[in-house]
Scaffold this active site. Structure first.
Site, PDB file in Angstrom:
ATOM      1  N   ARG A  43       0.846  -1.193   0.000  1.00 24.18           N
ATOM      2  CA  ARG A  43       0.000   0.000   0.000  1.00 24.18           C
ATOM      3  C   ARG A  43       0.884   1.247   0.000  1.00 24.18           C
ATOM      4  O   ARG A  43       1.896   1.309   0.721  1.00 24.18           O
ATOM      5  CB  ARG A  43      -0.911   0.027   1.229  1.00 24.18           C
ATOM      6  N   GLU A  87      -3.501   8.135  -5.151  1.00 20.48           N
ATOM      7  CA  GLU A  87      -4.001   7.196  -6.159  1.00 20.48           C
ATOM      8  C   GLU A  87      -5.345   7.685  -6.699  1.00 20.48           C
ATOM      9  O   GLU A  87      -5.981   8.544  -6.114  1.00 20.48           O
ATOM     10  CB  GLU A  87      -4.155   5.793  -5.569  1.00 20.48           C
ATOM     11  N   HIS A 113      -1.446   0.763  -9.600  1.00 20.22           N
ATOM     12  CA  HIS A 113      -2.091  -0.229  -8.732  1.00 20.22           C
ATOM     13  C   HIS A 113      -2.691  -1.369  -9.563  1.00 20.22           C
ATOM     14  O   HIS A 113      -3.885  -1.664  -9.470  1.00 20.22           O
ATOM     15  CB  HIS A 113      -3.183   0.449  -7.884  1.00 20.22           C
TER      16      HIS A 113
HETATM   17  N1  LIG Z   1      -0.901  -3.956  -5.519  1.00 25.00           N
HETATM   18  C1  LIG Z   1      -1.877  -4.809  -5.603  1.00 25.00           C
HETATM   19  O1  LIG Z   1      -2.516  -4.958  -6.628  1.00 25.00           O
HETATM   20  C2  LIG Z   1      -2.202  -5.678  -4.408  1.00 25.00           C
HETATM   21  C3  LIG Z   1      -2.897  -6.879  -4.610  1.00 25.00           C
HETATM   22  C4  LIG Z   1      -3.165  -7.675  -3.509  1.00 25.00           C
HETATM   23  C5  LIG Z   1      -2.763  -7.269  -2.228  1.00 25.00           C
HETATM   24  N2  LIG Z   1      -2.125  -6.094  -2.085  1.00 25.00           N
HETATM   25  C6  LIG Z   1      -1.701  -5.633  -0.746  1.00 25.00           C
HETATM   26  O2  LIG Z   1      -0.963  -6.676  -0.138  1.00 25.00           O
HETATM   27  C7  LIG Z   1      -1.389  -6.782   1.213  1.00 25.00           C
HETATM   28  C8  LIG Z   1      -1.058  -8.141   1.762  1.00 25.00           C
HETATM   29  O3  LIG Z   1      -1.941  -9.096   1.240  1.00 25.00           O
HETATM   30  P1  LIG Z   1      -1.868 -10.603   1.750  1.00 25.00           P
HETATM   31  O4  LIG Z   1      -3.023 -11.310   1.139  1.00 25.00           O
HETATM   32  O5  LIG Z   1      -0.500 -11.125   1.546  1.00 25.00           O
HETATM   33  O6  LIG Z   1      -2.126 -10.404   3.315  1.00 25.00           O
HETATM   34  P2  LIG Z   1      -1.771 -11.461   4.443  1.00 25.00           P
HETATM   35  O7  LIG Z   1      -2.589 -11.069   5.604  1.00 25.00           O
HETATM   36  O8  LIG Z   1      -1.865 -12.850   3.905  1.00 25.00           O
HETATM   37  O9  LIG Z   1      -0.217 -11.173   4.729  1.00 25.00           O
HETATM   38  C9  LIG Z   1       0.240  -9.985   5.263  1.00 25.00           C
HETATM   39  C10 LIG Z   1       1.410 -10.314   6.186  1.00 25.00           C
HETATM   40  O10 LIG Z   1       1.960  -9.070   6.644  1.00 25.00           O
HETATM   41  C11 LIG Z   1       2.304  -9.251   8.009  1.00 25.00           C
HETATM   42  N3  LIG Z   1       2.404  -7.952   8.659  1.00 25.00           N
HETATM   43  C12 LIG Z   1       1.400  -7.149   9.085  1.00 25.00           C
HETATM   44  N4  LIG Z   1       1.905  -6.044   9.660  1.00 25.00           N
HETATM   45  C13 LIG Z   1       3.244  -6.139   9.591  1.00 25.00           C
HETATM   46  C14 LIG Z   1       4.303  -5.311  10.009  1.00 25.00           C
HETATM   47  N5  LIG Z   1       4.089  -4.155  10.641  1.00 25.00           N
HETATM   48  N6  LIG Z   1       5.569  -5.715   9.768  1.00 25.00           N
HETATM   49  C15 LIG Z   1       5.810  -6.921   9.165  1.00 25.00           C
HETATM   50  N7  LIG Z   1       4.841  -7.753   8.755  1.00 25.00           N
HETATM   51  C16 LIG Z   1       3.573  -7.367   8.957  1.00 25.00           C
HETATM   52  C17 LIG Z   1       1.219 -10.130   8.575  1.00 25.00           C
HETATM   53  O11 LIG Z   1       1.617 -10.759   9.771  1.00 25.00           O
HETATM   54  C18 LIG Z   1       0.999 -11.102   7.414  1.00 25.00           C
HETATM   55  O12 LIG Z   1       1.801 -12.268   7.532  1.00 25.00           O
HETATM   56  C19 LIG Z   1      -2.882  -6.460   1.147  1.00 25.00           C
HETATM   57  O13 LIG Z   1      -3.392  -6.091   2.397  1.00 25.00           O
HETATM   58  C20 LIG Z   1      -2.896  -5.328   0.170  1.00 25.00           C
HETATM   59  O14 LIG Z   1      -2.663  -4.132   0.851  1.00 25.00           O
HETATM   60  C21 LIG Z   1      -1.835  -5.284  -3.138  1.00 25.00           C
HETATM   61  O1  LIG Z   2      -5.991  -5.480  -2.181  1.00 21.56           O
HETATM   62  C1  LIG Z   2      -6.075  -5.895  -3.331  1.00 21.56           C
HETATM   63  O2  LIG Z   2      -6.546  -7.006  -3.634  1.00 21.56           O
HETATM   64  C2  LIG Z   2      -5.548  -5.045  -4.451  1.00 21.56           C
HETATM   65  O3  LIG Z   2      -4.812  -3.993  -3.960  1.00 21.56           O
HETATM   66  C3  LIG Z   2      -6.610  -4.592  -5.373  1.00 21.56           C
HETATM   67  O4  LIG Z   2      -7.372  -3.615  -4.748  1.00 21.56           O
HETATM   68  P1  LIG Z   2      -8.636  -2.981  -5.480  1.00 21.56           P
HETATM   69  O5  LIG Z   2      -9.794  -3.740  -5.021  1.00 21.56           O
HETATM   70  O6  LIG Z   2      -8.644  -1.576  -5.026  1.00 21.56           O
HETATM   71  O7  LIG Z   2      -8.457  -3.129  -6.946  1.00 21.56           O
END
Ligand SMILES: NC(=O)c1ccc[n+]([C@@H]2O[C@H](COP(=O)([O-])OP(=O)(O)OC[C@H]3O[C@@H](n4cnc5c(N)ncnc54)[C@H](O)[C@@H]3O)[C@@H](O)[C@H]2O)c1
Ligand SMILES: O=C(O)[C@H](O)COP(=O)(O)O
Length: 315
Positions: A227, A256, A288
């Protein structure tokens, strides 16, 4: 059961839910206030990230039994309050984690190989080879912050690159065979590359600031597909200017969507740090889209249907 869909999606979502006996209604344009007025009529709501399902919204949703979030990040839902209300929450990280892993890898290879600069120069008739000599991933130590669905998907993509993969996570024992979990101190001593995969929380907001960046022993490349608000843009830019950060791949930004477009259209001056990111040759930017592929659109929808089916459909 009646479901209200708040963001448009892959057609299989409504098709399959209809076949399973759900009544589906779509409203992709009404304001949050208008939706709040009618949400009590629904048993389920499915959203991507059009707006925040906060306490006020959930209080109005008197008959809501589930929320489907077509994505991974949950910062647009008051998850604690939803749980208190007994509302089941389905998210779909299984649907976009592979896409994120591939995008992070693409950014990393693009940065190490200086592709943004090289591409721009060739297009402008400039043929410079020495200045565009890149780096290899082979032998580097890659550090993944946040070793959940996304972090693990990225680590899996690194198999075969002959690099060491370390993970840092606030939860203990989350590593698998693709990475070694270490303390923050060891992480900051060893890594050449940092890839951020944490959710946006009170703790991760502004986590990547000057103090954090300067605690790394070596200069490093930085990728963020987590994020944008986890990074202090001014501090990132200072580190790029000083060479502490060698290059950055940013799929997510402090500004964004509308706030991003406003930077370009408003009469106000663009913040200096943001202007720097726009122009820097060692910065790769994307809007994104790390988890936003043709394939993930279908997988996200299928994941939500499958989770709703398991919980609410008698087979
Ligand atoms: N750019 C994109 O298109 C996109 C797509 C999907 C997810 N994401 C982002 O990725 C994030 C993670 O997704 P996920 O499914 O892997 O989540 P998840 O919950 O499976 O994994 C997140 C991990 O981060 C760890 N964590 C939380 N706070 C922390 C900290 N302060 N320091 C170190 N580790 C910490 C948690 O313990 C967990 O293991 C989502 O919340 C979203 O913000 C972005
Ligand atoms: O958290 C996610 O799965 C991705 O960042 C996508 O987010 P969005 O729903 O805003 O496209």
């Amino acid at each position: 059961m009646k479901i209200l869909h708040l963001d448009s999606n892959h057609p299989l979502l409504i098709q399959q839910l209809t076949e399973l006996g759900f009544e589906n209604h779509e409203d992709y344009t009404s304001s949050k206030e208008t939706i709040e007025e009618k949400i009590a009529n629904y048993d389920g709501v499915i959203i991507r990230s059009r707006f925040t399902l906060d306490k006020e919204f959930l209080e109005a949703a008197k008959n809501l039994k589930f929320i489907g979030r077509l994505g991974a990040g949950l910062e647009n839902i008051d998850t604690d309050f939803a749980e208190k209300q007994g509302i089941k929450l389905f998210s779909a990280p299984e649907g976009n984690r592979n896409a994120v892993g591939e995008h992070a890898l693409a950014m990393l290879l693009g940065l190490l190989n200086k592709l943004r600069k090289a591409d721009q120069e060739v297009r402008n008739g400039i043929w410079k080879r020495e200045e565009n000599r890149g780096y290899e991933l082979d032998g580097k130590t890659i550090g993944i912050i946040g070793y959940g669905n996304m972090g693990k998907a990225f680590a899996k993509k690194l198999r075969g690159f002959d690099c060491e993969v370390l993970s840092y996570d606030i939860q203990e024992n989350v590593a698998n065979e693709d990475a070694k979990q270490v303390s923050l101190d060891e992480f900051q001593q060893k890594v050449d590359i940092v890839s951020l995969h944490t959710p946006l929380t009170e703790k991760t907001k502004n986590m990547v600031n000057s103090t954090f960046i300067n605690s790394f022993k070596k200069s490093f490349w930085f990728i963020n597909t987590g994020r944008g608000k986890s990074v202090v843009t001014n501090d990132l830019v200072e580190a790029l200017k000083s060479g502490k950060i060698l290059g950055a791949g940013l799929d997510v930004l402090e500004y964004e969507k509308t706030s991003f477009e406003n930077l370009f259209t408003s009469k106000k001056e663009m913040p200096e740090a943001f202007q720097y990111l726009i122009e820097a040759e060692n910065v790769l930017l994307s809007p994104h889209i790390a988890g936003w592929t043709i394939e993930s659109k279908e997988k996200l929808a299928q994941t939500i249907v499958d989770k709703i089916k398991v919980k609410f459909v008698n087979t």
